[in-house]
Design an enzyme around this catalytic site. Sequence first.
Site, mmCIF file in Angstrom:
data_model
loop_
_atom_site.group_PDB
_atom_site.id
_atom_site.type_symbol
_atom_site.label_atom_id
_atom_site.label_comp_id
_atom_site.label_asym_id
_atom_site.label_seq_id
_atom_site.Cartn_x
_atom_site.Cartn_y
_atom_site.Cartn_z
ATOM 1 N N TRP A 198 31.174 46.149 45.423
ATOM 2 C CA TRP A 198 31.957 45.018 45.930
ATOM 3 C C TRP A 198 33.254 44.784 45.159
ATOM 4 O O TRP A 198 34.072 43.966 45.568
ATOM 5 C CB TRP A 198 31.101 43.744 45.845
ATOM 6 N N HIS A 199 33.444 45.481 44.041
ATOM 7 C CA HIS A 199 34.587 45.215 43.162
ATOM 8 C C HIS A 199 35.698 46.225 43.441
ATOM 9 O O HIS A 199 35.552 47.421 43.185
ATOM 10 C CB HIS A 199 34.158 45.301 41.697
ATOM 11 N N GLU A 203 29.275 48.665 41.030
ATOM 12 C CA GLU A 203 29.650 47.452 41.758
ATOM 13 C C GLU A 203 30.433 47.841 43.010
ATOM 14 O O GLU A 203 31.669 47.949 42.973
ATOM 15 C CB GLU A 203 30.480 46.508 40.882
ATOM 16 N N GLN A 210 35.984 33.217 32.858
ATOM 17 C CA GLN A 210 35.174 34.385 32.562
ATOM 18 C C GLN A 210 34.150 34.080 31.474
ATOM 19 O O GLN A 210 33.015 34.569 31.508
ATOM 20 C CB GLN A 210 36.066 35.552 32.122
ATOM 21 N N ASP A 235 36.477 40.621 44.291
ATOM 22 C CA ASP A 235 35.112 40.929 44.723
ATOM 23 C C ASP A 235 34.927 40.506 46.167
ATOM 24 O O ASP A 235 35.373 39.420 46.573
ATOM 25 C CB ASP A 235 34.089 40.188 43.859
ATOM 26 N N ALA A 255 31.905 41.483 32.613
ATOM 27 C CA ALA A 255 32.782 41.872 31.510
ATOM 28 C C ALA A 255 32.885 40.732 30.507
ATOM 29 O O ALA A 255 32.820 39.545 30.859
ATOM 30 C CB ALA A 255 34.161 42.230 32.043
ATOM 31 N N HIS A 307 39.452 40.893 36.370
ATOM 32 C CA HIS A 307 39.841 39.708 37.134
ATOM 33 C C HIS A 307 40.973 38.939 36.453
ATOM 34 O O HIS A 307 41.695 38.188 37.101
ATOM 35 C CB HIS A 307 38.631 38.798 37.354
ATOM 36 N N SER A 354 37.827 41.480 31.318
ATOM 37 C CA SER A 354 37.594 41.488 32.765
ATOM 38 C C SER A 354 38.858 41.861 33.528
ATOM 39 O O SER A 354 39.951 41.344 33.254
ATOM 40 C CB SER A 354 37.115 40.116 33.228
#
Length: 327
Positions: free
Chosen positions: A242-243, A240, A157, A192, A178, A185, A183
Amino acid sequence: MQQYHSYGKREKPPFWTFKKAFWILGIAILCVLALGAGLILPYFFDHDESSPNVMPDIPAFAVQTSLTYHTVQLPQEQMYEGDLILVNHESLYQFSQEDTLVTVSDYKNKAYKISDTTVKLQKAVMDPLNEMMRDFEHHTDFHDVMVASGYRSKEHQTRIFNQSALEAGTTEAEKWVAVPGGSEHHTGYAFDFSIYTDDGVSLEYDGTGECAWLNTHCQNYGFVIRYAADKTQLTSIDYEPWHFRYVGKPHASFMTDQNLCLEEYIAYLREYPFSEGHLQVQDSDGNHYEIYYVPATGEMTQVPVPDKNPYTISGNNVDGFIITVSL
C-alpha cells in the site's frame, strides 16, 4: 600403339597428381580457418569486457555525453531536498523550514478518495497521482481506493511509532513503522492507500484484485512500491503493497526494470559520476534521459548542468546530487 594405350590405363600423368594434392591441401586449410572463425568470432561479439561490473546481475548503461555544460553552485542544504532523497532508519530526514506541501483535497480528481481534508503531499506528486488514478478507474471501473496517509510531521510519526510499540513491542513495531525522522512520509513524496467503499466499509489495501493494476503500472507514472517483499533486508521494513513513493518517471521505470529498491538505486547512481559516463535510461513513454551523480564537496558544490537541455536536480539525502537531463 599398344604400348601407348597400356600406359594411359596404368597410371595418371605426374602433373594431375600434383594438382590433386594442391586442392586437397587448400580444402584442409579452409576447413581449419572456418573452425577457428567459429570459435573466435563469438568471443568478440558475445564478450564485452569493457563494460564495468557495476553491481551483480545489473548491466552497465554508461554513455559519453555530447552535451555542453556550465556549473551552478548548490548549498549543502539542497542535498536534503528533491524527489530522490533516500530516507530510512540510517538516513534521517532533514526537516526544512520551507513548506512546499499542498492539500490533496484542493488538487485531487474524482477517481479516488482521501481519508480527510488535512492530507498533504508535495505539489509535484499531484499531477502524476491524478493521472494514475484516472487511468486506473478507466481500466477497472473501481473508485474505492483512498489516500489514507500522506505527509507526516515528526511529532505525528512519533505518536504512531509509540502506539505501535505499546501494542506489539518495539521490535515488531520497527518492522512496520519507521522510526521518527526515518519515515518517507516526512518528505511528502510518499503516501499509503487503503480501501473505503461507498457503503462506509474500510478495507486493507493489499495490491490484489482490481488494485493489482496500480501496483503493476505505477512506474509508468513515476511511482514505485517502496517496500517490496524481496528487499526487506535492505529497507528494514516488511512488505507494504500500500506504500507508494514518487521518484519520477525515468527513475521509476529503471528501478522497476532492474528490480532495485531506493537504497540500491542511490548506491548504483554513484557509479555514474559526471566525468565518467552518464546513465542512459528510457521511460515508459519512450522519452530518453541521461542521469549522473555529483558528490557534495562542503558548504557549496559546483554542479555541472547542460547548457540547453531541460534538467532537474535532486539531493540524495546522503552525500550528493543527482541530475536528470531530458534528451
